[in-house]
Design a protein around this motif. Structure first.
Motif, PDB file in Angstrom:
ATOM      1  N   THR A   1       0.840  -1.185   0.000  1.00 50.16           N
ATOM      2  CA  THR A   1       0.000   0.000   0.000  1.00 50.16           C
ATOM      3  C   THR A   1       0.879   1.240   0.000  1.00 50.16           C
ATOM      4  O   THR A   1       1.851   1.331   0.760  1.00 50.16           O
ATOM      5  CB  THR A   1      -0.963   0.055   1.202  1.00 50.16           C
ATOM      6  OG1 THR A   1      -1.633   1.336   1.198  1.00 50.16           O
ATOM      7  CG2 THR A   1      -0.258  -0.117   2.535  1.00 50.16           C
TER       8      THR A   1
ATOM      9  N   ALA B   1       0.199   4.994   0.658  1.00 51.84           N
ATOM     10  CA  ALA B   1      -0.941   5.756   1.159  1.00 51.84           C
ATOM     11  C   ALA B   1      -0.529   6.618   2.351  1.00 51.84           C
ATOM     12  O   ALA B   1       0.587   6.517   2.860  1.00 51.84           O
ATOM     13  CB  ALA B   1      -2.069   4.795   1.567  1.00 51.84           C
TER      14      ALA B   1
ATOM     15  N   ASP C   1      -5.682  -0.293   5.259  1.00 52.93           N
ATOM     16  CA  ASP C   1      -5.160  -1.191   4.232  1.00 52.93           C
ATOM     17  C   ASP C   1      -4.483  -2.408   4.861  1.00 52.93           C
ATOM     18  O   ASP C   1      -4.731  -3.552   4.465  1.00 52.93           O
ATOM     19  CB  ASP C   1      -4.168  -0.454   3.330  1.00 52.93           C
ATOM     20  CG  ASP C   1      -4.796   0.693   2.568  1.00 52.93           C
ATOM     21  OD1 ASP C   1      -6.029   0.695   2.406  1.00 52.93           O
ATOM     22  OD2 ASP C   1      -4.043   1.587   2.144  1.00 52.93           O
TER      23      ASP C   1
ATOM     24  N   GLY D   1      -3.314   5.032  -2.379  1.00 48.65           N
ATOM     25  CA  GLY D   1      -4.332   5.882  -1.770  1.00 48.65           C
ATOM     26  C   GLY D   1      -3.946   7.348  -1.834  1.00 48.65           C
ATOM     27  O   GLY D   1      -3.540   7.850  -2.889  1.00 48.65           O
TER      28      GLY D   1
ATOM     29  N   ASP E   1      -6.889   4.334  -5.823  1.00 51.62           N
ATOM     30  CA  ASP E   1      -8.022   4.991  -5.183  1.00 51.62           C
ATOM     31  C   ASP E   1      -7.727   6.492  -5.193  1.00 51.62           C
ATOM     32  O   ASP E   1      -6.911   6.964  -4.388  1.00 51.62           O
ATOM     33  CB  ASP E   1      -8.184   4.466  -3.753  1.00 51.62           C
ATOM     34  CG  ASP E   1      -9.420   5.022  -3.060  1.00 51.62           C
ATOM     35  OD1 ASP E   1     -10.296   5.580  -3.751  1.00 51.62           O
ATOM     36  OD2 ASP E   1      -9.508   4.909  -1.828  1.00 51.62           O
TER      37      ASP E   1
ATOM     38  N   CYS F   1     -10.939   3.193   1.272  1.00 50.80           N
ATOM     39  CA  CYS F   1      -9.612   2.594   1.443  1.00 50.80           C
ATOM     40  C   CYS F   1      -9.733   1.083   1.560  1.00 50.80           C
ATOM     41  O   CYS F   1      -8.963   0.326   0.958  1.00 50.80           O
ATOM     42  CB  CYS F   1      -8.943   3.145   2.698  1.00 50.80           C
ATOM     43  SG  CYS F   1      -8.753   4.938   2.752  1.00 50.80           S
TER      44      CYS F   1
END
Length: 247
Positions: free
Chosen positions: A8, A10, A23, A79, A104, A195
Motif C-alpha cells: 500500500t 498511502a 489497508d 491511496g 483509489d 480505502c
C-alpha cells in the motif's frame, strides 16, 4: 513460500480507520502480507482531519524502492498522495512494475472539500492513471476527474454517495459493465470504506481472483465490516476489519 505480498502506498490515519492502517488490517484479514510506503501523515480522528504533513517525495520513493527490491508485491494499492511532486515520484518508481495496481484517487474529503490541488489532479491524470490497472473513484471524485478521463479506462465507480436504499458500484472492465448492488446500511460509522474496498480488491487480485470476482468479494467484505463496526468515536467511526472474508 505461497504467501502473497501487497504493497500500500498511502497516507497515515492517526485515528486508525482509513489510510494505510485500514489497508494493512484488510490485508491481514485476507491472509496476504502487507507492506507500506507512507506518503503523508495526518492528525485526524472520527471527527475530521486537523492537519496534514506530506513527506518529502524522495522519502516516499525510497520506501517504494526498498520494498520492491526485497519484497516484490503481487499487487499494489495506491491511496492518498497529497501533492503533485509525490504523485510524480510514485509514478517514477512504478513505471516498470508489472503487477495489478489499484488506484483509489483520494481527491475529495467526506465533507466535500478538495484534497488535491489542480496541479496535483493534472499529475494524477497524466502520470499515474496510465499505470493503474483499475481506478476506483467515488461519485464526487469521478465528477472531479471528468467523464473524458474515465472514458475507455477500466474503473470502478463507487456508489456510496448515491441516494436510495440500494447503492450500486459499477465496474467498467475490459469493455464490459458489471453491476454490484448492495443495500444501504444506515450508520455513521463509514470512515475508511473507500480505502478498505480498494485494498480488498488488491488483496483478491494478489490471491489470483479475476477482477469482477475480486470486486464482488471486496464489496461483500466491506458490507460485513460496516455491519460489525465497533461504534468508536464521536463522528464517522471506523469499520471492523477483523470480520471473516466472504468465501
Amino acid at each position: 513460500m505461497n504467501k502473497k505480498i501487497v504493497l500500500t502506498i498511502a497516507g497515515s490515519d492517526s485515528g486508525g480507520g482509513a489510510g494505510l492502517q485500514a489497508d494493512l488490517k484488510t490485508f491481514q484479514a485476507f491472509g496476504v502480507f502487507g507492506t507500506s510506503a507512507v506518503t503523508l501523515v495526518t492528525a485526524q480522528n472520527t471527527l475530521g482531519v486537523q492537519q496534514v504533513f506530506p513527506l518529502p517525495p524522495a522519502v516516499v520513493a525510497a520506501q517504494i524502492a526498498s520494498v520492491l527490491s526485497d519484497l516484490p508485491p503481487h499487487a499494489i494499492k495506491i491511496g492518498a498522495l497529497g501533492q503533485a511532486d509525490i504523485i510524480q515520484a510514485v509514478a517514477a518508481e512504478l513505471r516498470e512494475v508489472r503487477v495489478p495496481i489499484i488506484l483509489d484517487p483520494v481527491m475529495v474529503a467526506k465533507g466535500g472539500s478538495p484534497l488535491l490541488s489542480p496541479d496535483a489532479v493534472a499529475a494524477l491524470t497524466a502520470d499515474l492513471l496510465p499505470l493503474a490497472t483499475l481506478v476506483t473513484p467515488n461519485l464526487p471524485e469521478a465528477a472531479a476527474l471528468g467523464a473524458g478521463v474515465l472514458a475507455g479506462r477500466d474503473h470502478l465507480l463507487k456508489g456510496g454517495h448515491g441516494t436510495g436504499e440500494v447503492l450500486e458500484d459499477v465496474l467498467h472492465w475490459q469493455g464490459h459493465i458489471f453491476r454490484f448492488p448492495t443495500p444501504r446500511q444506515h450508520t455513521r460509522h463509514t470512515h475508511g470504506t473507500g480505502c478498505t474496498l480498494s485494498s480488498a480488491i488488491a488483496a483478491g487480485l494478489a490471491l489470483g481472483l479475476e477482477m469482477p470476482q475480486a470486486v464482488a468479494q471486496a464489496q461483500a467484505y466491506v458490507a460485513r465490516a460496516l455491519a460489525a463496526a465497533p461504534g468508536l468515536g464521536g463522528g464517522h467511526g471506523p469499520l471492523e476489519h477483523g470480520v471473516a472474508v466472504p468465501g
